[in-house]
Design a protein around this motif. Structure first.
Motif, PDB file in Angstrom:
ATOM      1  N   HIS A 164      44.667  30.545  48.430  1.00 21.00           N
ATOM      2  CA  HIS A 164      44.886  29.217  47.859  1.00 21.00           C
ATOM      3  C   HIS A 164      45.001  29.259  46.331  1.00 21.00           C
ATOM      4  O   HIS A 164      45.966  28.770  45.752  1.00 21.00           O
ATOM      5  N   ALA A 165      44.004  29.839  45.679  1.00 19.96           N
ATOM      6  CA  ALA A 165      44.007  29.932  44.215  1.00 19.96           C
ATOM      7  C   ALA A 165      43.215  31.163  43.805  1.00 19.96           C
ATOM      8  O   ALA A 165      42.373  31.654  44.555  1.00 19.96           O
ATOM      9  N   ALA A 166      43.500  31.657  42.627  1.00 23.90           N
ATOM     10  CA  ALA A 166      42.823  32.864  42.154  1.00 23.90           C
ATOM     11  C   ALA A 166      42.902  32.936  40.632  1.00 23.90           C
ATOM     12  O   ALA A 166      43.580  32.125  39.993  1.00 23.90           O
ATOM     13  N   ARG A 167      42.231  33.931  40.067  1.00 22.02           N
ATOM     14  CA  ARG A 167      42.193  34.069  38.616  1.00 22.02           C
ATOM     15  C   ARG A 167      43.311  34.939  38.070  1.00 22.02           C
ATOM     16  O   ARG A 167      43.691  34.812  36.921  1.00 22.02           O
ATOM     17  N   GLY A 168      43.807  35.863  38.868  1.00 19.80           N
ATOM     18  CA  GLY A 168      44.777  36.829  38.362  1.00 19.80           C
ATOM     19  C   GLY A 168      46.191  36.565  38.830  1.00 19.80           C
ATOM     20  O   GLY A 168      46.434  35.785  39.760  1.00 19.80           O
ATOM     21  N   ASP A 169      47.143  37.230  38.172  1.00 14.77           N
ATOM     22  CA  ASP A 169      48.532  37.145  38.594  1.00 14.77           C
ATOM     23  C   ASP A 169      48.664  37.610  40.037  1.00 14.77           C
ATOM     24  O   ASP A 169      47.884  38.427  40.524  1.00 14.77           O
ATOM     25  N   HIS A 170      49.668  37.094  40.723  1.00 19.43           N
ATOM     26  CA  HIS A 170      49.918  37.421  42.131  1.00 19.43           C
ATOM     27  C   HIS A 170      48.717  37.042  43.003  1.00 19.43           C
ATOM     28  O   HIS A 170      48.486  37.639  44.050  1.00 19.43           O
ATOM     29  N   LEU A 171      47.965  36.060  42.539  1.00 21.01           N
ATOM     30  CA  LEU A 171      46.790  35.576  43.277  1.00 21.01           C
ATOM     31  C   LEU A 171      45.752  36.671  43.510  1.00 21.01           C
ATOM     32  O   LEU A 171      45.020  36.657  44.498  1.00 21.01           O
ATOM     33  N   MET A 172      45.698  37.640  42.579  1.00 18.41           N
ATOM     34  CA  MET A 172      44.649  38.660  42.668  1.00 18.41           C
ATOM     35  C   MET A 172      43.301  37.991  42.426  1.00 18.41           C
ATOM     36  O   MET A 172      43.182  37.054  41.630  1.00 18.41           O
ATOM     37  N   SER A 173      42.279  38.482  43.097  1.00 13.55           N
ATOM     38  CA  SER A 173      40.973  37.826  43.041  1.00 13.55           C
ATOM     39  C   SER A 173      40.325  37.894  41.663  1.00 13.55           C
ATOM     40  O   SER A 173      39.452  37.097  41.350  1.00 13.55           O
ATOM     41  N   SER A 174      40.754  38.851  40.816  1.00 12.61           N
ATOM     42  CA  SER A 174      40.208  38.975  39.457  1.00 12.61           C
ATOM     43  C   SER A 174      41.355  38.977  38.451  1.00 12.61           C
ATOM     44  O   SER A 174      42.495  39.292  38.785  1.00 12.61           O
ATOM     45  N   GLU A 175      41.033  38.627  37.210  1.00  7.18           N
ATOM     46  CA  GLU A 175      42.058  38.613  36.174  1.00  7.18           C
ATOM     47  C   GLU A 175      42.627  40.007  35.945  1.00  7.18           C
ATOM     48  O   GLU A 175      43.823  40.183  35.742  1.00  7.18           O
ATOM     49  N   ARG A 176      41.754  41.025  35.942  1.00  3.52           N
ATOM     50  CA  ARG A 176      42.195  42.410  35.790  1.00  3.52           C
ATOM     51  C   ARG A 176      42.332  43.041  37.162  1.00  3.52           C
ATOM     52  O   ARG A 176      41.442  42.941  38.000  1.00  3.52           O
ATOM     53  N   VAL A 177      43.473  43.673  37.395  1.00  2.00           N
ATOM     54  CA  VAL A 177      43.713  44.317  38.691  1.00  2.00           C
ATOM     55  C   VAL A 177      42.586  45.286  39.023  1.00  2.00           C
ATOM     56  O   VAL A 177      42.118  45.362  40.163  1.00  2.00           O
ATOM     57  N   SER A 178      42.121  46.014  38.010  1.00  2.00           N
ATOM     58  CA  SER A 178      41.097  47.031  38.255  1.00  2.00           C
ATOM     59  C   SER A 178      39.796  46.424  38.773  1.00  2.00           C
ATOM     60  O   SER A 178      39.059  47.074  39.525  1.00  2.00           O
ATOM     61  N   ASP A 179      39.501  45.185  38.398  1.00  2.00           N
ATOM     62  CA  ASP A 179      38.279  44.547  38.892  1.00  2.00           C
ATOM     63  C   ASP A 179      38.390  44.260  40.386  1.00  2.00           C
ATOM     64  O   ASP A 179      37.400  44.356  41.126  1.00  2.00           O
ATOM     65  N   THR A 180      39.603  43.912  40.823  1.00  2.32           N
ATOM     66  CA  THR A 180      39.817  43.725  42.256  1.00  2.32           C
ATOM     67  C   THR A 180      39.701  45.063  42.976  1.00  2.32           C
ATOM     68  O   THR A 180      39.046  45.177  44.011  1.00  2.32           O
ATOM     69  N   CYS A 181      40.322  46.087  42.419  1.00  2.00           N
ATOM     70  CA  CYS A 181      40.265  47.422  43.032  1.00  2.00           C
ATOM     71  C   CYS A 181      38.821  47.930  43.109  1.00  2.00           C
ATOM     72  O   CYS A 181      38.431  48.595  44.079  1.00  2.00           O
ATOM     73  N   ALA A 182      38.044  47.608  42.068  1.00  2.01           N
ATOM     74  CA  ALA A 182      36.670  48.114  41.985  1.00  2.01           C
ATOM     75  C   ALA A 182      35.761  47.534  43.053  1.00  2.01           C
ATOM     76  O   ALA A 182      34.661  48.044  43.278  1.00  2.01           O
ATOM     77  N   GLU A 183      36.217  46.483  43.732  1.00  2.00           N
ATOM     78  CA  GLU A 183      35.408  45.932  44.815  1.00  2.00           C
ATOM     79  C   GLU A 183      35.279  46.928  45.967  1.00  2.00           C
ATOM     80  O   GLU A 183      34.335  46.876  46.744  1.00  2.00           O
ATOM     81  N   CYS A 184      36.251  47.855  46.061  1.00  2.00           N
ATOM     82  CA  CYS A 184      36.192  48.898  47.100  1.00  2.00           C
ATOM     83  C   CYS A 184      36.114  50.304  46.510  1.00  2.00           C
ATOM     84  O   CYS A 184      35.500  51.191  47.098  1.00  2.00           O
ATOM     85  N   HIS A 185      36.756  50.499  45.359  1.00  2.00           N
ATOM     86  CA  HIS A 185      36.847  51.832  44.750  1.00  2.00           C
ATOM     87  C   HIS A 185      35.918  51.882  43.537  1.00  2.00           C
ATOM     88  O   HIS A 185      36.232  51.311  42.488  1.00  2.00           O
ATOM     89  N   ASP A 186      34.798  52.559  43.664  1.00  2.00           N
ATOM     90  CA  ASP A 186      33.805  52.624  42.610  1.00  2.00           C
ATOM     91  C   ASP A 186      34.343  53.404  41.410  1.00  2.00           C
ATOM     92  O   ASP A 186      34.635  54.597  41.532  1.00  2.00           O
TER      93      ASP A 186
END
Length: 335
Positions: A164-186
């Motif tokens: 529905h809505a998000a903080r990052g481009d392409h409706l990514m859950s975080s503003e920085r792509v890496s923050d979204t990736c870090a949810e699974c990749h430490d």
């Protein structure tokens, strides 16, 4: 003179470091606790998750917002709010949109046209099919021959994107792509020494090297490893035209020596040169020691004499050298 021996009022202390929570003059909606009552939601020393919340969401939100009110249920299509993630659509402090909505909205959601994806408040199909009705340019599993990102392959688009809505481009859950990736990749597993992290990693730009959906390359790389490296380091590629080229470099195997996320030494090297070179070149090999005038090689920096990529001189020796060294007159400086 402050309560709890604080050096300043709590609301002023918070914004000293957390300047991003201060609403700009253009903000269209502001969460009232963020204007000075930070401790209504956060604990000062430690709490639930990274934000030190007093209670996990959505329970925290329900302390002020009645989840069973007629207006709340109507706004949310009569969904069970206890099963929703409030932060998936709303900003906790302030927003440039009304209703504290996140910065980026899914177009049908923004238009209020829920029927594009929902029927009777339920998704019209699984995520792969629903998302694929509009986003048909992605490498869906049926295309074959692709290495697919696990959430994408299993049809869990919402693992990375807000529906529905998000903080990052392409409706990514975080503003920085890496923050979204870090949810699974430490990141700690990828970057052994943060100060030696690769620039895209430092900038949080995972997408500069990886395709987030699928790729014909290993590790979801957007192109072959060498091609990716040349994109940012074209001057290094030009060195391949020299007469003598280091074998891994000639083959485009940059990752033989460099870690693509960040290594244990500067320049992204997996190890410092004396250790790295010894993996292929035995420093105790009699022939190698003889070529170096009998000097012990176990604790030397090979790159002080050799170019790690290529050279016009034999044995990858630097082309410009100290005269005594070039004439094998080591005794001019060494005992």
């Amino acid at each position: 003179g402050q309560k709890n021996l604080l050096v300043a009022p709590a609301e002023l202390l918070c914004v000293t470091c957390h300047k991003d929570i201060t609403a700009s003059a253009e903000a269209k909606s502001i969460h009232s606790p963020s204007e000075g009552d930070c401790l209504d939601c956060h604990k000062p020393h430690g709490g639930k998750g990274k934000a030190f919340l007093t209670v996990s969401t959505p329970e925290l939100c329900f302390e002020c917002h009645d989840q069973n009110s007629a207006s709340a249920r109507a706004t949310h299509l009569d969904r069970d709010l206890a099963g929703l993630d409030c932060m998936g659509c709303h900003e906790p402090h302030n927003s440039m949109k009304t209703g504290l909505m996140n910065a980026v909205s899914h177009e049908p959601f923004d238009d209020g046209d829920c029927s594009v994806c929902h029927e009777s408040n339920e998704p019209i199909a699984d995520q792969t099919e629903t998302c694929g009705m509009c986003h048909d340019d992605l490498p869906f599993a049926s295309a074959g021959g692709k290495n697919l990102h696990a959430p994408f392959e299993s049809g869990e688009c919402s693992e990375c994107h807000g529906p529905h809505a998000a903080r990052g481009d392409h409706l990514m859950s975080s503003e920085r792509v890496s923050d979204t990736c870090a949810e699974c990749h430490d990141p700690g597993d990828l970057i052994p020494v943060p100060e030696f992290a690769h620039t895209p990693v430092k900038e949080g730009s995972c997408e500069r090297c990886h395709d987030s959906h699928g790729s014909g390359q290993p590790n979801l790389l957007a192109a072959s490893a060498a091609e990716l490296c040349w994109t940012c380091h074209p001057q290094v590629k030009e060195e391949q035209s020299r007469r003598h080229v280091h074998k891994p470099f000639a083959q485009g195997k940059c990752v033989e020596c460099h870690d693509s996320h960040g290594g244990n030494a500067p320049m992204g090297l997996r190890e410092e040169p004396r250790i790295l070179c010894a993996r292929c070149h035995d420093p105790e090999n009699a022939g190698l020691v003889a070529k170096h005038q009998g000097f012990p090689l176990t604790d030397v920096d090979c790159t002080s004499c050799h170019d790690a990529h290529a050279s016009n001189s034999p044995n990858l020796a630097y082309e410009e050298v100290h005269a005594p060294y070039g004439e094998n007159e080591c005794s001019a400086c060494h005992g």
